[in-house]
Design a protein around this motif. Sequence first.
Motif, PDB file in Angstrom:
ATOM      1  N   ALA A 182       7.089  -4.015 -13.931  1.00 44.30           N
ATOM      2  CA  ALA A 182       6.907  -2.599 -13.598  1.00 44.30           C
ATOM      3  C   ALA A 182       5.425  -2.259 -13.683  1.00 44.30           C
ATOM      4  O   ALA A 182       4.751  -2.619 -14.659  1.00 44.30           O
ATOM      5  CB  ALA A 182       7.710  -1.714 -14.544  1.00 44.30           C
ATOM      6  N   VAL A 183       4.933  -1.557 -12.661  1.00 41.48           N
ATOM      7  CA  VAL A 183       3.506  -1.234 -12.578  1.00 41.48           C
ATOM      8  C   VAL A 183       3.355   0.236 -12.203  1.00 41.48           C
ATOM      9  O   VAL A 183       3.971   0.706 -11.236  1.00 41.48           O
ATOM     10  CB  VAL A 183       2.790  -2.110 -11.529  1.00 41.48           C
ATOM     11  N   LEU A 184       2.541   0.938 -12.982  1.00 39.93           N
ATOM     12  CA  LEU A 184       2.183   2.314 -12.654  1.00 39.93           C
ATOM     13  C   LEU A 184       0.723   2.337 -12.231  1.00 39.93           C
ATOM     14  O   LEU A 184      -0.156   1.900 -12.983  1.00 39.93           O
ATOM     15  CB  LEU A 184       2.385   3.238 -13.866  1.00 39.93           C
ATOM     16  N   VAL A 185       0.459   2.830 -11.011  1.00 39.56           N
ATOM     17  CA  VAL A 185      -0.905   2.929 -10.501  1.00 39.56           C
ATOM     18  C   VAL A 185      -1.256   4.406 -10.350  1.00 39.56           C
ATOM     19  O   VAL A 185      -0.476   5.177  -9.780  1.00 39.56           O
ATOM     20  CB  VAL A 185      -1.065   2.209  -9.143  1.00 39.56           C
ATOM     21  N   ARG A 186      -2.419   4.758 -10.907  1.00 40.90           N
ATOM     22  CA  ARG A 186      -2.943   6.109 -10.660  1.00 40.90           C
ATOM     23  C   ARG A 186      -4.090   6.008  -9.662  1.00 40.90           C
ATOM     24  O   ARG A 186      -5.225   5.706 -10.032  1.00 40.90           O
ATOM     25  CB  ARG A 186      -3.424   6.778 -11.936  1.00 40.90           C
ATOM     26  N   PRO A 187      -3.833   6.270  -8.372  1.00 38.73           N
ATOM     27  CA  PRO A 187      -4.937   6.382  -7.413  1.00 38.73           C
ATOM     28  C   PRO A 187      -5.626   7.732  -7.598  1.00 38.73           C
ATOM     29  O   PRO A 187      -5.002   8.711  -7.971  1.00 38.73           O
ATOM     30  CB  PRO A 187      -4.240   6.302  -6.054  1.00 38.73           C
ATOM     31  N   MET A 188      -6.911   7.765  -7.312  1.00 39.33           N
ATOM     32  CA  MET A 188      -7.670   9.020  -7.453  1.00 39.33           C
ATOM     33  C   MET A 188      -7.904   9.646  -6.079  1.00 39.33           C
ATOM     34  O   MET A 188      -9.036   9.961  -5.699  1.00 39.33           O
ATOM     35  CB  MET A 188      -8.974   8.748  -8.169  1.00 39.33           C
ATOM     36  N   ALA A 189      -6.819   9.774  -5.327  1.00 36.45           N
ATOM     37  CA  ALA A 189      -6.867  10.361  -3.986  1.00 36.45           C
ATOM     38  C   ALA A 189      -7.657   9.469  -3.034  1.00 36.45           C
ATOM     39  O   ALA A 189      -8.084   8.372  -3.379  1.00 36.45           O
ATOM     40  CB  ALA A 189      -7.417  11.781  -4.011  1.00 36.45           C
ATOM     41  N   HIS A 190      -7.869   9.955  -1.820  1.00 36.83           N
ATOM     42  CA  HIS A 190      -8.513   9.158  -0.786  1.00 36.83           C
ATOM     43  C   HIS A 190     -10.000   9.449  -0.715  1.00 36.83           C
ATOM     44  O   HIS A 190     -10.460  10.538  -1.063  1.00 36.83           O
ATOM     45  CB  HIS A 190      -7.858   9.429   0.569  1.00 36.83           C
ATOM     46  N   SER A 244      -3.782  -6.848  -8.059  1.00 35.62           N
ATOM     47  CA  SER A 244      -4.914  -6.250  -7.361  1.00 35.62           C
ATOM     48  C   SER A 244      -4.522  -4.846  -6.909  1.00 35.62           C
ATOM     49  O   SER A 244      -3.397  -4.624  -6.457  1.00 35.62           O
ATOM     50  CB  SER A 244      -5.316  -7.094  -6.153  1.00 35.62           C
ATOM     51  N   TYR A 245      -5.480  -3.905  -7.036  1.00 36.97           N
ATOM     52  CA  TYR A 245      -5.180  -2.537  -6.644  1.00 36.97           C
ATOM     53  C   TYR A 245      -6.436  -1.853  -6.130  1.00 36.97           C
ATOM     54  O   TYR A 245      -7.560  -2.278  -6.404  1.00 36.97           O
ATOM     55  CB  TYR A 245      -4.541  -1.756  -7.792  1.00 36.97           C
ATOM     56  N   SER A 246      -6.209  -0.813  -5.361  1.00 39.88           N
ATOM     57  CA  SER A 246      -7.285  -0.019  -4.777  1.00 39.88           C
ATOM     58  C   SER A 246      -7.008   1.433  -5.138  1.00 39.88           C
ATOM     59  O   SER A 246      -5.926   1.946  -4.860  1.00 39.88           O
ATOM     60  CB  SER A 246      -7.313  -0.192  -3.259  1.00 39.88           C
ATOM     61  N   SER A 247      -8.012   2.107  -5.743  1.00 35.81           N
ATOM     62  CA  SER A 247      -7.672   3.387  -6.359  1.00 35.81           C
ATOM     63  C   SER A 247      -8.684   4.493  -6.170  1.00 35.81           C
ATOM     64  O   SER A 247      -8.361   5.666  -6.365  1.00 35.81           O
ATOM     65  CB  SER A 247      -7.492   3.185  -7.867  1.00 35.81           C
ATOM     66  N   GLY A 248      -9.926   4.202  -5.834  1.00 38.14           N
ATOM     67  CA  GLY A 248     -10.961   5.204  -5.946  1.00 38.14           C
ATOM     68  C   GLY A 248     -11.506   5.234  -7.364  1.00 38.14           C
ATOM     69  O   GLY A 248     -10.926   4.670  -8.303  1.00 38.14           O
ATOM     70  N   PHE A 254       0.838  -1.194   0.000  1.00 40.25           N
ATOM     71  CA  PHE A 254       0.000   0.000   0.000  1.00 40.25           C
ATOM     72  C   PHE A 254       0.882   1.256   0.000  1.00 40.25           C
ATOM     73  O   PHE A 254       1.787   1.403   0.826  1.00 40.25           O
ATOM     74  CB  PHE A 254      -0.924   0.030   1.213  1.00 40.25           C
ATOM     75  N   ALA A 255       0.578   2.186  -0.883  1.00 43.91           N
ATOM     76  CA  ALA A 255       1.443   3.348  -1.078  1.00 43.91           C
ATOM     77  C   ALA A 255       1.565   4.205   0.176  1.00 43.91           C
ATOM     78  O   ALA A 255       2.648   4.704   0.501  1.00 43.91           O
ATOM     79  CB  ALA A 255       0.907   4.189  -2.238  1.00 43.91           C
ATOM     80  N   ASP A 256       0.471   4.388   0.903  1.00 40.64           N
ATOM     81  CA  ASP A 256       0.500   5.285   2.060  1.00 40.64           C
ATOM     82  C   ASP A 256       1.438   4.804   3.148  1.00 40.64           C
ATOM     83  O   ASP A 256       1.996   5.614   3.894  1.00 40.64           O
ATOM     84  CB  ASP A 256      -0.913   5.437   2.626  1.00 40.64           C
ATOM     85  N   ASP A 257       1.602   3.504   3.268  1.00 42.54           N
ATOM     86  CA  ASP A 257       2.485   2.982   4.310  1.00 42.54           C
ATOM     87  C   ASP A 257       3.941   3.358   4.070  1.00 42.54           C
ATOM     88  O   ASP A 257       4.762   3.267   4.987  1.00 42.54           O
ATOM     89  CB  ASP A 257       2.332   1.470   4.408  1.00 42.54           C
ATOM     90  N   TYR A 258       4.242   3.777   2.847  1.00 44.75           N
ATOM     91  CA  TYR A 258       5.614   4.167   2.526  1.00 44.75           C
ATOM     92  C   TYR A 258       5.731   5.675   2.286  1.00 44.75           C
ATOM     93  O   TYR A 258       6.737   6.145   1.760  1.00 44.75           O
ATOM     94  CB  TYR A 258       6.101   3.377   1.316  1.00 44.75           C
ATOM     95  N   GLY A 259       4.706   6.416   2.688  1.00 43.79           N
ATOM     96  CA  GLY A 259       4.773   7.873   2.637  1.00 43.79           C
ATOM     97  C   GLY A 259       4.363   8.498   1.327  1.00 43.79           C
ATOM     98  O   GLY A 259       4.572   9.701   1.130  1.00 43.79           O
ATOM     99  N   HIS A 306     -11.644   6.749   4.510  1.00 41.90           N
ATOM    100  CA  HIS A 306     -10.416   7.433   4.107  1.00 41.90           C
ATOM    101  C   HIS A 306      -9.169   6.624   4.426  1.00 41.90           C
ATOM    102  O   HIS A 306      -8.075   6.967   3.968  1.00 41.90           O
ATOM    103  CB  HIS A 306     -10.327   8.792   4.791  1.00 41.90           C
ATOM    104  N   LYS A 307      -9.318   5.548   5.190  1.00 40.04           N
ATOM    105  CA  LYS A 307      -8.167   4.723   5.552  1.00 40.04           C
ATOM    106  C   LYS A 307      -7.978   3.530   4.628  1.00 40.04           C
ATOM    107  O   LYS A 307      -7.097   2.697   4.852  1.00 40.04           O
ATOM    108  CB  LYS A 307      -8.305   4.225   6.995  1.00 40.04           C
ATOM    109  N   ALA A 308      -8.812   3.437   3.573  1.00 36.88           N
ATOM    110  CA  ALA A 308      -8.644   2.348   2.617  1.00 36.88           C
ATOM    111  C   ALA A 308      -7.325   2.517   1.871  1.00 36.88           C
ATOM    112  O   ALA A 308      -6.868   3.631   1.617  1.00 36.88           O
ATOM    113  CB  ALA A 308      -9.806   2.324   1.628  1.00 36.88           C
ATOM    114  N   ALA A 309      -6.712   1.400   1.535  1.00 35.38           N
ATOM    115  CA  ALA A 309      -5.413   1.420   0.868  1.00 35.38           C
ATOM    116  C   ALA A 309      -5.516   2.074  -0.498  1.00 35.38           C
ATOM    117  O   ALA A 309      -6.575   2.103  -1.129  1.00 35.38           O
ATOM    118  CB  ALA A 309      -4.883   0.002   0.728  1.00 35.38           C
ATOM    119  N   ARG A 310      -4.385   2.603  -0.953  1.00 34.67           N
ATOM    120  CA  ARG A 310      -4.240   3.069  -2.318  1.00 34.67           C
ATOM    121  C   ARG A 310      -2.981   2.437  -2.903  1.00 34.67           C
ATOM    122  O   ARG A 310      -1.983   2.233  -2.203  1.00 34.67           O
ATOM    123  CB  ARG A 310      -4.131   4.599  -2.364  1.00 34.67           C
ATOM    124  N   GLY A 311      -3.050   2.134  -4.212  1.00 30.59           N
ATOM    125  CA  GLY A 311      -1.927   1.497  -4.883  1.00 30.59           C
ATOM    126  C   GLY A 311      -2.142  -0.001  -5.021  1.00 30.59           C
ATOM    127  O   GLY A 311      -3.264  -0.513  -4.903  1.00 30.59           O
TER     128      GLY A 311
END
Length: 672
Positions: A467-475, A410-414, A381-386, A485-490
């Motif tokens: 290589a993977v590029l993920v575009r999350p749409m914010a929280h 698998s990914y979570s993005s909004g 999850f992206a947020d866990d790494y800042g 708002h605490k759901a994972a992104r990435g």
Amino acid sequence: AVYERRFYLTNLANGIKLQNVYMTFGGTSWGWLPAPVVYTSYDYGAAIDEARNQTSKLVPMKQIGLMLESVPDLGELDRAADVTAANPAIKTYHLANPSTGAHFYFLRNDAASEQSVTLPVSVSGSQVTVPYSGGGIRLTRKDMKVVATGIAAGRRTLRYTTAQPMYAATIGARDVALLIGRTGDPVELSLAFAAAPAVSVLAGSATSSYDGTAGALRVNAQLAGLIRVLIEPPDGSAPLLLLLADDEESAAFWAHDTSRGPVLVRGPALLRNVFAMGPVAALNGDTTAASDLEIWAPSGVRRLLWNGSAIPARHTDSGSLSASAQLPAPAQVTLPALTKWRYAPENPESAPGFDDSAWTLADKTTSFSTTPVPAGQPVLFADDYGFHYGDVWYRGSYNAEAGAQSVSLSYSSGTQGMLMAWLDGVPLGTHRQPVPTKAQDSQSTWTATATFAVPAALSGPGAHVLAVLVRPMAHSEDGGSNDAHKAARGLTAAAFSGAAPSVTWRIQGADTAAADPLRGPLNNGGLHGERSGWHLPTFGDGGWQRMSLPSADTSQGVGWLRTTFNLAIPRGVDASIGLTLTDDPARAYRVQIFLNGWNLGQYINDVGPQHTFALPNGILRTRGHNTLALAVLRAGTTPAGPSSVSLTLLGLTAGGVPVEDLPLTATDGRRH
């Protein structure tokens, strides 16, 4: 406008004293600020739109606001005896002020057709059916209005009025009352006079009659433009000027308090300030077209200044001071075409030989996110790494002992998030979240799994890089207080068919260690171009390829377009300018828009609906040099543009407030 009026008058009718106006100004959700449930524009039919233009919704907002300000009886209302209107289609709310004896009847028409109604009202302790002259009170479809009794009109008392009060004050030596309604509304009002006053219709059409027994003057009119009625008592006391305005005319009125007393102004598109100093009234404001300027001001005012310039004026029989000529319209503005584009491809991160040794190692086993961590896998999850905003890159290195026919990511993005994947530099494909429907939960975490076939040439044993590029749409928002708002992104998990290799993952997102101190952390994501400053006006793009639009690249990945343009908006002119992108909606790509380094929004060509993006003055140098950079993400499934990118004039006023461009510092707010 009708909805706005009915909504807030219903609030008042229910005794609500504290209002949350939604919404007055739309504004822009710039950068990565918006939650996935909204677009870049955060407008929602605002009274003042994103380009700072007044919309029809502002008219009832101003009508109600000035009524609340100048009719103090509304501040202390209790529910009064139920009143039944003659027309059962009309719902009537009856409230009264126990201190002043004023009564208010809020009439609501929920029908889909126009209605007419008569109403019994309380006037000085007696019941009177209005309108007295016959006919009825008109309510347009799905609309609402106010009938009031016993309220002040300056130093006079309105026995009743079927026109909604908007403003009343004693200005200089006379009383002024502004009452409003829809065009074509028949209106009737009654005032208490011990003897018959002199009545003069100064503009428009109105009739009057005096009832000596009741000691009442009745005025009748049908609203069309602005009707002016001057009432002069026989005892020589202060005259009363009645201004009966339809909605369009009411929009031209502005009220302001000065140290010498209240003023009422008619004409300009916006009044910002009024200062009364001796014989001079100095006004500041805006015009969007040639406009009248008329002011009811404290006694002694004989001269007018408009935005610092003297305006010849004359006194009128309405007791006002009126400019001898109209205020000028704003000067016309011509916007330049956007040409001389330069282009550079991006995403070196997808190449197998890319050096990711400085990237963050994904080695966590627990997460603060509410999303479960897959068993046997590190936290991805992206947020866990800042990395909290914008695009995130992942590179997974592994040695395969046996071939894999597919990989599932698998990914979570909004809403409308997307993912692109490459294996050893070869594109595997793009996956995106579906276009949302009304039935879908806006607080959804929007998770999905994309499964890609592995080309036979890459399925053998040996060293590989995914290589993977993920575009999350914010929280997500947390409006439901459910920790959405605490759901994972990435990325959330990765799996290979067949034997599962041991994968070492490294992650790179926005460079938080070098966050832009001028534009803030939500300005940038983790694209290579963003990390390298390609969006900044100080970046040198002289080595980039020259190109012209339209473009039609079919490759999967990221590319950047840059151009510059100069503006020379005349001083004293406030131009609101937007950027418009148009293309065949079948083309699958999206664009991040950077103006002078500022991330002003995201365009998704094959989803929409937003095609025009406001470029705020100050960030936009309206008299100077500007740099536009577009980061284009291409799905690789269709030709990708953009095809047309142009500047659009969204609004134009003369006057306004001076705009100072944001400074361009030596480092442009970025550490290198």
